[in-house]
Scaffold this active site. Sequence first.
Site, PDB file in Angstrom:
ATOM      1  N   TYR A 172       0.993  -1.343  -0.025  1.00  0.00           N
ATOM      2  CA  TYR A 172      -0.020   0.244   0.067  1.00  0.00           C
ATOM      3  C   TYR A 172       0.915   1.266  -0.029  1.00  0.00           C
ATOM      4  CZ  TYR A 172      -3.378   3.659   1.222  1.00  0.00           C
ATOM      5  OH  TYR A 172      -4.338   4.603   1.688  1.00  0.00           O
ATOM      6  N   LYS A 176       1.052   4.206  -2.778  1.00  0.00           N
ATOM      7  CA  LYS A 176       0.691   5.788  -2.436  1.00  0.00           C
ATOM      8  C   LYS A 176       2.190   6.597  -2.715  1.00  0.00           C
ATOM      9  CE  LYS A 176      -3.321   5.585  -1.588  1.00  0.00           C
ATOM     10  NZ  LYS A 176      -4.507   6.417  -2.555  1.00  0.00           N
TER      11      LYS A 176
HETATM   12  N1  LIG Z   1      -9.369   6.072   5.210  1.00  0.00           N
HETATM   13  C1  LIG Z   1      -8.174   6.364   5.306  1.00  0.00           C
HETATM   14  O1  LIG Z   1      -7.588   6.223   6.445  1.00  0.00           O
HETATM   15  C2  LIG Z   1      -7.182   6.746   4.276  1.00  0.00           C
HETATM   16  C3  LIG Z   1      -6.217   7.482   4.487  1.00  0.00           C
HETATM   17  C4  LIG Z   1      -5.135   7.830   3.414  1.00  0.00           C
HETATM   18  C5  LIG Z   1      -5.558   7.796   2.210  1.00  0.00           C
HETATM   19  N2  LIG Z   1      -7.056   7.240   1.934  1.00  0.00           N
HETATM   20  C6  LIG Z   1      -7.283   6.931   0.628  1.00  0.00           C
HETATM   21  O2  LIG Z   1      -8.520   7.558   0.209  1.00  0.00           O
HETATM   22  C7  LIG Z   1      -9.088   7.063  -0.677  1.00  0.00           C
HETATM   23  C8  LIG Z   1     -10.602   6.645  -0.250  1.00  0.00           C
HETATM   24  O3  LIG Z   1     -10.688   5.608   0.593  1.00  0.00           O
HETATM   25  P1  LIG Z   1     -11.699   5.829   1.572  1.00  0.00           P
HETATM   26  O4  LIG Z   1     -11.110   5.664   3.055  1.00  0.00           O
HETATM   27  O5  LIG Z   1     -12.656   6.349   1.330  1.00  0.00           O
HETATM   28  O6  LIG Z   1     -12.136   4.092   1.803  1.00  0.00           O
HETATM   29  P2  LIG Z   1     -13.469   3.452   1.410  1.00  0.00           P
HETATM   30  O7  LIG Z   1     -14.609   3.894   2.393  1.00  0.00           O
HETATM   31  O8  LIG Z   1     -13.324   1.961   1.166  1.00  0.00           O
HETATM   32  O9  LIG Z   1     -13.726   3.864  -0.033  1.00  0.00           O
HETATM   33  C9  LIG Z   1     -12.868   3.345  -1.405  1.00  0.00           C
HETATM   34  C10 LIG Z   1     -13.802   3.585  -2.427  1.00  0.00           C
HETATM   35  O10 LIG Z   1     -12.764   3.185  -3.672  1.00  0.00           O
HETATM   36  C11 LIG Z   1     -13.721   2.263  -4.460  1.00  0.00           C
HETATM   37  N3  LIG Z   1     -13.096   1.364  -5.216  1.00  0.00           N
HETATM   38  C12 LIG Z   1     -12.132   0.581  -4.959  1.00  0.00           C
HETATM   39  N4  LIG Z   1     -11.816  -0.224  -5.653  1.00  0.00           N
HETATM   40  C13 LIG Z   1     -12.022   0.238  -6.879  1.00  0.00           C
HETATM   41  C14 LIG Z   1     -12.174   0.159  -8.212  1.00  0.00           C
HETATM   42  N5  LIG Z   1     -11.456  -1.167  -8.759  1.00  0.00           N
HETATM   43  N6  LIG Z   1     -12.829   0.806  -9.113  1.00  0.00           N
HETATM   44  C15 LIG Z   1     -13.539   1.714  -8.796  1.00  0.00           C
HETATM   45  N7  LIG Z   1     -13.611   2.159  -7.451  1.00  0.00           N
HETATM   46  C16 LIG Z   1     -13.061   1.247  -6.426  1.00  0.00           C
HETATM   47  C17 LIG Z   1     -14.708   1.690  -3.686  1.00  0.00           C
HETATM   48  O11 LIG Z   1     -15.721   1.521  -4.562  1.00  0.00           O
HETATM   49  P3  LIG Z   1     -16.357   0.117  -4.978  1.00  0.00           P
HETATM   50  O12 LIG Z   1     -16.029  -0.648  -3.950  1.00  0.00           O
HETATM   51  O13 LIG Z   1     -17.793   0.426  -5.082  1.00  0.00           O
HETATM   52  O14 LIG Z   1     -15.678  -0.215  -6.019  1.00  0.00           O
HETATM   53  C18 LIG Z   1     -14.936   2.890  -2.637  1.00  0.00           C
HETATM   54  O15 LIG Z   1     -15.865   3.896  -3.390  1.00  0.00           O
HETATM   55  C19 LIG Z   1      -8.142   6.032  -0.943  1.00  0.00           C
HETATM   56  O16 LIG Z   1      -7.427   6.213  -2.385  1.00  0.00           O
HETATM   57  C20 LIG Z   1      -7.411   5.629   0.258  1.00  0.00           C
HETATM   58  O17 LIG Z   1      -6.124   4.779  -0.477  1.00  0.00           O
HETATM   59  C21 LIG Z   1      -7.602   6.707   2.821  1.00  0.00           C
END
Ligand SMILES: NC(=O)c1ccc[n+]([C@@H]2O[C@H](COP(=O)([O-])OP(=O)(O)OC[C@H]3O[C@@H](n4cnc5c(N)ncnc54)[C@H](OP(=O)(O)O)[C@@H]3O)[C@@H](O)[C@H]2O)c1
Length: 272
Positions: A172, A176
């Site tokens: 991961y 990133k």
């Molecule tokens: N939460 C944290 O602590 C955190 C911290 C830093 C960065 N981030 C980043 O923030 C972003 C959003 O994550 P989140 O925290 O909101 O998590 P989340 O609630 O799990 O949302 C992730 C989203 O990505 C979509 N997704 C996953 N695989 C996909 C694919 N192959 N094609 C299209 N959509 C896809 C999922 O939709 P479907 O499953 O419906 O496809 C979901 O809408 C990510 O890039 C993550 O790495 C998160």
Amino acid sequence: MSSAVAKRLEGKTIVITGASSGIGRSTALEFARTAPRNGLKLVLTARRIDALRQLAEDIASEAGPGNNVRVLPFRLDVSNPDEVRGFVAALPEEFRDIDILVNNAGLVKGVARAPEIAEVDINIMFATNVTGLINMTQAVLPIFLARDGGRGDIINIGSIAGREPYPGGGIYCATKAAVRSFTDSLRKELIATRVRIAEIDPGQVETEFSIVRFYGDKAKADAVYAGCEPLTPEDIAEIVVFVAGRRENVVVADTLVFPNHQAGAGILHKKT
Ligand SMILES: NC(=O)c1ccc[n+]([C@@H]2O[C@H](COP(=O)([O-])OP(=O)(O)OC[C@H]3O[C@@H](n4cnc5c(N)ncnc54)[C@H](OP(=O)(O)O)[C@@H]3O)[C@@H](O)[C@H]2O)c1
């Protein structure tokens, strides 16, 4: 009366990947809340189309009567290069003139350390977080470049993990870091245009992220947030809209966001 940000967003077509949950979902709602009567067009993409359709209904009810936000729920798996290649052409004509791309779709799988990391997890993280983001960017960029010598916004959601690798996050973190590197190259490559390239790197945000990391084990996911107060997806959504809503000459290139108890990838002060 419209706010300055709402005016700047007037008539924009915005594509959000990963809009079915978490940060992407909140970002869609925040754009609609910020500019409910400014002719926004939101293209909301993810694999779970039912969740996107529900979000479209939620936006309609939050934006209220008289809003003119148009929402297109669109099923798209960013890890599938063929789907991404056909994405723009598959949009209805009135949603094709994209102004803002929020590359948010992403995921983490597991906490395994080398040499125990499952190949399937390695592949899905790279295909989604890296290749998916790059392919989306390349699919949309020609639209930006064809506009007044180059104009549009790409907002990439990175992570503190891309800056500070930690044990159990080798893949991961590598994905990133790749996002960060690609984003920085892109900003430099496009310097002769008015295309803005931004990266927002959150620390800990409570979404479905940890549930996905632990393969659906909610108890393990909840333990991540025990004894602390993580960011909410709304916190990041507000920053995305802030970045997109700056005056055209202002590029918020790089943003690192923590909850108050966090000061690094592994620097978390938890109440015992
Ligand atoms: N939460 C944290 O602590 C955190 C911290 C830093 C960065 N981030 C980043 O923030 C972003 C959003 O994550 P989140 O925290 O909101 O998590 P989340 O609630 O799990 O949302 C992730 C989203 O990505 C979509 N997704 C996953 N695989 C996909 C694919 N192959 N094609 C299209 N959509 C896809 C999922 O939709 P479907 O499953 O419906 O496809 C979901 O809408 C990510 O890039 C993550 O790495 C998160």
